[in-house]
Design a protein around this motif. Structure first.
Motif, PDB file in Angstrom:
ATOM      1  N   ALA A   1       0.833  -1.202   0.000  1.00 32.90           N
ATOM      2  CA  ALA A   1       0.000   0.000   0.000  1.00 32.90           C
ATOM      3  C   ALA A   1       0.869   1.254   0.000  1.00 32.90           C
ATOM      4  CB  ALA A   1      -0.926  -0.009   1.219  1.00 32.90           C
ATOM      5  N   ILE A   2       1.898   1.267   0.831  1.00 38.02           N
ATOM      6  CA  ILE A   2       2.823   2.405   0.872  1.00 38.02           C
ATOM      7  C   ILE A   2       3.483   2.583  -0.485  1.00 38.02           C
ATOM      8  CG2 ILE A   2       4.956   3.281   1.907  1.00 38.02           C
ATOM      9  CD1 ILE A   2       4.158   1.669   4.455  1.00 38.02           C
ATOM     10  N   ALA A   3       3.910   1.470  -1.081  1.00 38.80           N
ATOM     11  CA  ALA A   3       4.579   1.527  -2.383  1.00 38.80           C
ATOM     12  C   ALA A   3       3.659   2.086  -3.458  1.00 38.80           C
ATOM     13  CB  ALA A   3       5.072   0.137  -2.772  1.00 38.80           C
TER      14      ALA A   3
ATOM     15  N   VAL B   1      -2.693   6.180   4.249  1.00 41.27           N
ATOM     16  CA  VAL B   1      -1.948   5.568   3.154  1.00 41.27           C
ATOM     17  C   VAL B   1      -2.886   4.996   2.103  1.00 41.27           C
ATOM     18  CG1 VAL B   1      -0.373   3.706   2.528  1.00 41.27           C
ATOM     19  CG2 VAL B   1       0.079   5.082   4.563  1.00 41.27           C
ATOM     20  N   LEU B   2      -3.855   4.217   2.535  1.00 38.36           N
ATOM     21  CA  LEU B   2      -4.768   3.584   1.590  1.00 38.36           C
ATOM     22  C   LEU B   2      -5.619   4.611   0.860  1.00 38.36           C
ATOM     23  CD1 LEU B   2      -3.834   1.036   3.127  1.00 38.36           C
ATOM     24  CD2 LEU B   2      -6.170   0.187   2.960  1.00 38.36           C
ATOM     25  N   GLY B   3      -5.829   5.754   1.472  1.00 37.89           N
ATOM     26  CA  GLY B   3      -6.621   6.803   0.832  1.00 37.89           C
ATOM     27  C   GLY B   3      -5.984   7.369  -0.417  1.00 37.89           C
ATOM     28  N   GLN B   4      -4.694   7.043  -0.642  1.00 37.77           N
ATOM     29  CA  GLN B   4      -3.988   7.538  -1.825  1.00 37.77           C
ATOM     30  C   GLN B   4      -3.960   6.508  -2.957  1.00 37.77           C
ATOM     31  OE1 GLN B   4      -0.154   9.549  -0.661  1.00 37.77           O
ATOM     32  NE2 GLN B   4      -0.755   8.872   1.380  1.00 37.77           N
ATOM     33  N   ILE B   5      -4.593   5.373  -2.745  1.00 35.29           N
ATOM     34  CA  ILE B   5      -4.504   4.278  -3.721  1.00 35.29           C
ATOM     35  C   ILE B   5      -5.735   4.236  -4.613  1.00 35.29           C
ATOM     36  CG2 ILE B   5      -4.451   1.765  -3.974  1.00 35.29           C
ATOM     37  CD1 ILE B   5      -2.857   1.682  -1.364  1.00 35.29           C
TER      38      ILE B   5
END
Length: 360
Positions: free
Chosen positions: A151-153, A274-278
């Motif tokens: 997720a970070i990646a 973090v997940l909000g950017q995916i």
């Protein structure tokens, strides 16, 4: 997170007849590549179809604890099994040794979840120069903490086109520490009284570690918190009228662990941010009997990501399945070694989904 261990059955024997008839002959290559943004050198194995062409690719990202490229847990090489099945279905798969393991350099204990995410992106960059890879269709597959790493990646790099989470973490670090440790305590052979005491001190220490994660005073605050709790706990235990106190909290080892870089980062990990950017397609699979990453994580992949809001998240909750995606009975970690590999039906779900999102 994970006696005599059973040998894993031959990978080919675990593949269904229908899959075998359509499977492609594999090419296997061991590679060494250097990080572009770090000093790490990675050792990895790439499996790909033997037939020339360009294929979508997957990088496998491991969970907590130093692991070899085969993902050997409880005696079973799970990542080798996944790589073989996925590559036989027409895809390139890269699996690599973690830092400080096998042919990969670096010191695992000095790395954080974010470092593991950046390692995954180094593998993506390497695959972009690999002849058999369709560079427009490279995805990440993460297990357990590897779910947070992918997720970070993906939030950092547009080269990541899809994600596969296998029992992947999609909750905040502090919350996951509460869940995982209470699960271990509650399933242990401790007395009911000592389970209560253990959960109480764990929650206190984890909360202080969260509060002071970025502070030089973390060590002293943890020690003070424990000492204050111990005074109250001694009074409580004396009131029980029990002759001998068998409960021990591993203060020294916990403080050493909690003041290290991995723990400081992990306890503050904010999954929702973090997940909000995916906004790439996501496949999330969990076992309903997973004691480390609860099934609720599937909801977080749906609710936290932009992908979920855009109907690009697919989830599966597997029945009678543990953290290693094995069919289980007690589903406790002590049982892992006596169980088989990941069922081919689960691997087929992964391949079918990848085929859908890559249109390959």
């Amino acid at each position: 997170m994970v006696s005599s261990l059973l040998k894993l059955l031959c990978i080919a024997c675990l593949i269904t007849a229908a899959h075998s008839s359509a499977a492609q002959v594999l090419k296997t290559e061991d590679v060494i590549f250097k990080a572009q943004k770090d000093t790490i050198t990675f050792g990895a194995t790439i499996t790909s179809p033997q037939k020339k062409g360009r294929y979508p690719a997957v990088v496998i990202v491991s969970g907590t604890g130093p692991q070899d490229r085969n993902g050997t847990m409880a005696g079973h090489p799970f990542f080798e099994q996944i790589a073989a099945y996925v590559s036989e279905s027409g895809y390139v798969v890269l699996r690599m040794d973690d830092r400080g393991v096998g042919q990969t350099t670096g010191v695992y204990s000095q790395a954080t979840t974010r470092n593991f995410a950046m390692d995954a992106l180094e593998a993506v960059q390497f695959l972009k120069s690999y002849p058999a890879v369709d560079t427009t269709q490279i995805g990440l597959l993460g297990h357990s903490e590897g779910g947070a790493a992918i997720a970070i990646a993906a939030a950092q790099c547009a080269d990541v086109k899809f994600l596969v989470s296998l029992a992947g973490l999609a909750t905040n670090g502090l919350e996951s520490l509460f869940v995982q440790n209470e699960s271990l305590v509650n399933s242990s052979k401790l007395s009911a009284i000592d389970k209560k005491r253990s959960n109480e001190i764990n929650r206190l220490m984890f909360s202080v570690a969260y509060q002071y994660a970025h502070s030089d005073s973390l060590k002293s605050m943890l020690e003070t918190t424990y000492n204050d709790w111990k005074l109250k706990d001694d009074v409580y235990f004396q009131s029980l009228g029990i002759d001998r106190d068998m409960f021990r909290f591993p203060l020294y080892s916990y403080v050493n662990h909690a003041t290290g870089p991995w723990y400081r980062y992990f306890v503050r990990y904010n999954a929702e941010m973090v997940l909000g950017q995916i906004d790439v397609p996501v496949l999330a699979i969990n076992g309903d009997r997973d004691t480390f990453v609860l099934p609720e994580n599937l909801n977080n992949w749906q609710q936290y990501t932009m992908a979920g809001r855009h109907q690009k998240v697919t989830t599966y909750l597997l029945e009678s399945t543990n953290h290693l995606l094995q069919h289980c009975e007690t589903c406790q970690p002590s049982e892992y070694a006596s169980l088989g590999a990941i069922p081919s039906s689960t691997l087929a779900k992964i391949v079918d989904w990848i085929r859908t999102v890559t249109k390959s």
